[in-house]
Design an enzyme around this catalytic site. Structure first.
Site, mmCIF file in Angstrom:
data_model
loop_
_atom_site.group_PDB
_atom_site.id
_atom_site.type_symbol
_atom_site.label_atom_id
_atom_site.label_comp_id
_atom_site.label_asym_id
_atom_site.label_seq_id
_atom_site.Cartn_x
_atom_site.Cartn_y
_atom_site.Cartn_z
ATOM 1 N N TYR A 98 10.710 4.037 1.284
ATOM 2 C CA TYR A 98 11.520 3.012 1.963
ATOM 3 C C TYR A 98 12.995 3.058 1.557
ATOM 4 C CZ TYR A 98 7.837 0.695 4.536
ATOM 5 O OH TYR A 98 6.851 0.417 5.447
ATOM 6 N N ASP B 176 0.797 -1.227 0.000
ATOM 7 C CA ASP B 176 0.000 0.000 0.000
ATOM 8 C C ASP B 176 0.835 1.285 0.000
ATOM 9 O OD1 ASP B 176 1.010 0.132 2.514
ATOM 10 O OD2 ASP B 176 -0.911 0.152 3.544
HETATM 11 P P1 NAD Z 1 -0.850 -7.762 13.810
HETATM 12 O O1 NAD Z 1 0.191 -8.473 14.581
HETATM 13 O O2 NAD Z 1 -1.748 -6.821 14.516
HETATM 14 O O3 NAD Z 1 -1.782 -8.853 13.114
HETATM 15 C C1 NAD Z 1 -1.341 -9.991 12.501
HETATM 16 C C2 NAD Z 1 -2.185 -11.183 12.918
HETATM 17 O O4 NAD Z 1 -1.687 -12.325 12.205
HETATM 18 C C3 NAD Z 1 -2.119 -11.527 14.413
HETATM 19 O O5 NAD Z 1 -3.405 -11.534 14.970
HETATM 20 C C4 NAD Z 1 -1.484 -12.917 14.424
HETATM 21 O O6 NAD Z 1 -1.975 -13.738 15.453
HETATM 22 C C5 NAD Z 1 -1.837 -13.446 13.060
HETATM 23 N N1 NAD Z 1 -1.015 -14.551 12.595
HETATM 24 C C6 NAD Z 1 0.318 -14.728 12.761
HETATM 25 N N2 NAD Z 1 0.715 -15.865 12.180
HETATM 26 C C7 NAD Z 1 -0.387 -16.446 11.639
HETATM 27 C C8 NAD Z 1 -0.617 -17.638 10.918
HETATM 28 N N3 NAD Z 1 0.380 -18.475 10.632
HETATM 29 N N4 NAD Z 1 -1.874 -17.921 10.522
HETATM 30 C C9 NAD Z 1 -2.875 -17.074 10.811
HETATM 31 N N5 NAD Z 1 -2.724 -15.921 11.486
HETATM 32 C C10 NAD Z 1 -1.488 -15.605 11.898
HETATM 33 O O7 NAD Z 1 -0.114 -7.049 12.612
HETATM 34 P P2 NAD Z 1 -0.494 -5.746 11.765
HETATM 35 O O8 NAD Z 1 0.392 -4.649 12.161
HETATM 36 O O9 NAD Z 1 -1.943 -5.491 11.797
HETATM 37 O O10 NAD Z 1 -0.025 -6.159 10.324
HETATM 38 C C11 NAD Z 1 -0.487 -7.309 9.669
HETATM 39 C C12 NAD Z 1 0.334 -7.595 8.440
HETATM 40 O O11 NAD Z 1 0.036 -6.698 7.414
HETATM 41 C C13 NAD Z 1 1.841 -7.470 8.668
HETATM 42 O O12 NAD Z 1 2.498 -8.466 7.935
HETATM 43 C C14 NAD Z 1 2.155 -6.120 8.096
HETATM 44 O O13 NAD Z 1 3.512 -6.000 7.763
HETATM 45 C C15 NAD Z 1 1.252 -6.164 6.903
HETATM 46 N N6 NAD Z 1 0.997 -4.898 6.224
HETATM 47 C C16 NAD Z 1 1.389 -4.816 4.941
HETATM 48 C C17 NAD Z 1 1.140 -3.695 4.210
HETATM 49 C C18 NAD Z 1 1.658 -3.658 2.793
HETATM 50 O O14 NAD Z 1 1.930 -2.608 2.267
HETATM 51 N N7 NAD Z 1 1.835 -4.787 2.130
HETATM 52 C C19 NAD Z 1 0.468 -2.630 4.786
HETATM 53 C C20 NAD Z 1 0.066 -2.719 6.109
HETATM 54 C C21 NAD Z 1 0.325 -3.880 6.824
HETATM 55 C C1 G6P Z 2 3.438 0.839 4.847
HETATM 56 C C2 G6P Z 2 4.088 -0.290 4.129
HETATM 57 C C3 G6P Z 2 3.719 -1.597 4.765
HETATM 58 C C4 G6P Z 2 4.043 -1.595 6.216
HETATM 59 C C5 G6P Z 2 3.384 -0.446 6.897
HETATM 60 C C6 G6P Z 2 3.960 -0.378 8.293
HETATM 61 O O1 G6P Z 2 2.082 0.835 4.606
HETATM 62 O O2 G6P Z 2 3.770 -0.327 2.783
HETATM 63 O O3 G6P Z 2 4.360 -2.622 4.100
HETATM 64 O O4 G6P Z 2 3.627 -2.786 6.840
HETATM 65 O O5 G6P Z 2 3.668 0.754 6.232
HETATM 66 O O6 G6P Z 2 3.291 0.515 9.018
HETATM 67 P P1 G6P Z 2 3.425 0.594 10.580
HETATM 68 O O7 G6P Z 2 2.480 1.689 10.856
HETATM 69 O O8 G6P Z 2 2.982 -0.743 11.136
HETATM 70 O O9 G6P Z 2 4.844 0.891 10.904
HETATM 71 MN MN MN Z 3 4.359 -2.311 1.932
#
Ligand code: NAD
Ligand code: G6P
Ligand code: MN
Length: 442
Positions: free
Chosen positions: A265, A170
């Site tokens: 990044y 995102d």
């Molecule tokens: P979070 O820790 O609040 O939530 C993650 C959840 O995943 C937890 O509830 C955990 O119990 C669960 N989990 C862990 N291993 C698991 C498995 N094997 N099977 C099922 N569930 C499992 O984390 P968050 O900060 O809300 O972020 C969630 C994910 O989204 C992270 O990987 C974060 O980096 C990603 N993210 C990516 C983007 C992007 O740009 N691609 C943007 C925002 C967040």
């Molecule tokens: C951006 C990135 C994600 C990352 C997030 C982290 O959206 O694209 O890949 O997980 O920032 O944000 P945070 O608020 O958890 O540091």
């Molecule tokens: Mn990302």
């Protein structure tokens, strides 16, 4: 219109309520018949799940809702898996950030040693949920934004080459929102060209779709002064103070490469010492999120459960995440939406390895993404990308082969790690911290 069944994997994520609210807000263009949450931590998920159950009863009683830790219940009869798992949760993100900082090295969720450590954990969890999807709903697609997306995408390419998984980030969406604000447009009015790896790329064009006007220079002029800091907040997810500093730092990223607009990044690769100097090794981003977003979201959920109603709940629509609906619609309705995705290069970047997972604009339809040719890239970016993508590939090789040597090499390749000795010391620390999460290395 067809109504869809969705499971959110990582149901306990801090982003789950915002995404559910966003899905409800988009029901007219993407109708949902069933919504399930799946997580392997039932206790954590139940707080959000119970609250969302109340909210859905009030706001969308027609949607069948449940939360479960049982893979069969979760993954049976779904059209889409929206995946955002964090293997090891915030406790391990904290380690990913703090262990490198002990060596005076950037500690970051997805970049450098922190990202490599997280990658080694994520691969297991990702393969698990891909297999659940394929066992119980073989026609479904996974829209994955679990991090570190670059390593996860490479693991998918190598380990599940035929699986229907789309890896997306995102950050470009958020930054495009900022760019559009800078020039007084909306993101829908703009079309971009972009090349790179996930969290490691550059915009080469930002054009007005209607007129063909190129805004690159106008935006650069602004970024050279202010970075991506904007007056009106259009990119609501990236708002904390540390994020503001990141947007501002884009100014220095443009200085080193004035031809293109940088992904935020890149700061961890070009200005690592600056980052370390501005980090508090006792209170990193993981601590900030635990004290901020995580606390807010879970407090709001507990409030809903206590009051028995979601009115004035404190759950907010993550409107910025509507790109997830755009992606689902592109698959479901063959919309041919143009989006940045992390895909196998295969010539999209003409002078870069075919088998590298790159981030480029794609046309997305029912059969998945068709990458758009971005032409040749300059040697400066090509060299940086080759070093980075090789590190990412070697992490996946190290994971598959259980190879200590390859993971050491991967860490040494990371531009953020100064030398092989530090890489080895780091690796030994990370192995201890990640016990039970990583495969055994020999
Ligand atoms: P979070 O820790 O609040 O939530 C993650 C959840 O995943 C937890 O509830 C955990 O119990 C669960 N989990 C862990 N291993 C698991 C498995 N094997 N099977 C099922 N569930 C499992 O984390 P968050 O900060 O809300 O972020 C969630 C994910 O989204 C992270 O990987 C974060 O980096 C990603 N993210 C990516 C983007 C992007 O740009 N691609 C943007 C925002 C967040
Ligand atoms: C951006 C990135 C994600 C990352 C997030 C982290 O959206 O694209 O890949 O997980 O920032 O944000 P945070 O608020 O958890 O540091
Ligand atoms: Mn990302």
């Amino acid at each position: 219109m067809k109504e869809f069944s969705i499971v959110i994997a990582g149901g306990g994520s801090t982003f789950t309520p915002g995404i559910v609210m966003m899905l409800l807000d988009n029901m007219d263009r993407f109708p949902i018949r069933e919504l399930k949450l799946y997580d392997n931590d039932g206790e954590r998920q139940a707080i959000l799940g119970d609250a969302l159950e109340i909210l859905l009863k009030e706001q969308a009683p027609q949607v069948k809702f449940s939360h479960t830790t049982d893979p069969e219940t979760a993954f049976t009869d779904v059209d889409f898996v929206m995946a955002h798992i964090r293997v090891g949760k915030y406790a391990m993100r904290e380690q990913d950030e703090k262990i490198p900082l002990k060596y005076g090295i950037v500690g970051q969720e997805t970049c450098g040693p922190g990202g490599i450590a997280y990658g080694m954990r994520s691969i297991t969890g990702m393969m698990e949920i891909i297999d659940h999807m394929e066992n119980y709903s073989p026609d479904a697609w996974m829209l994955n934004y679990s991090n570190p997306a670059a390593i996860v995408a490479e693991a998918c390419r190598v380990m599940r080459p035929n699986s229907k998984v789309l890896n997306i980030c995102d950050m470009p969406v958020g930054t495009l929102r900022r760019m559009s604000q800078i020039i007084g447009k909306t993101p829908d009015e703009l079309e971009v060209r972009y090349f790179g790896l996930n969290h490691f790329g550059w915009w080469t064009s930002v054009k007005d779709i209607a007129t063909g006007h190129e805004y690159l220079d106008e935006i650069k002029e602004y970024v050279a002064e202010n970075g991506y800091l904007t007056q009106v907040e259009v990119d609501t997810q990236h708002m904390d103070e540390s994020w503001q500093a990141t947007h501002k730092k884009a100014k220095d990223l443009l200085a080193i490469e004035p031809r293109f607009l940088p992904n935020t990044y890149l700061k961890y690769y070009f200005y690592p010492d600056y980052e370390v100097a501005h980090s508090n090794p006792a209170f990193t981003r993981a601590n900030e999120v635990m004290a901020g977003r995580e606390k807010e979201v879970f407090t709001a959920a507990r409030g809903i459960i206590e009051k028995g109603t979601a009115e004035n709940s404190g759950f907010h629509i993550d409107s910025h995440a509507s790109f997830i609906v755009d992606l689902a619609r592109a698959i479901a309705f063959n919309t041919h939406e143009r989006m940045l995705l992390i895909v196998e290069n295969n010539g999209a970047i003409a002078n870069f390895d075919d088998d590298a997972m790159v981030e480029v604009p794609c046309i997305v339809g029912s059969d998945g993404p068709e990458p758009l040719a971005q032409g040749k890239i300059p040697n400066f970016e090509r060299a940086l990308m080759l070093q980075q993508v090789t590190a990412e590939k070697m992490v996946v090789e190290a994971y598959i082969e259980g190879s200590y040597q390859k993971l050491w090499q991967a860490l040494s390749l990371s531009k953020i790690v100064p030398n092989a000795e530090v890489a080895k010391n780091l690796l030994d620390d990370l192995i201890v911290a990640n016990k039970g999460f990583w495969p055994e290395l020999n």
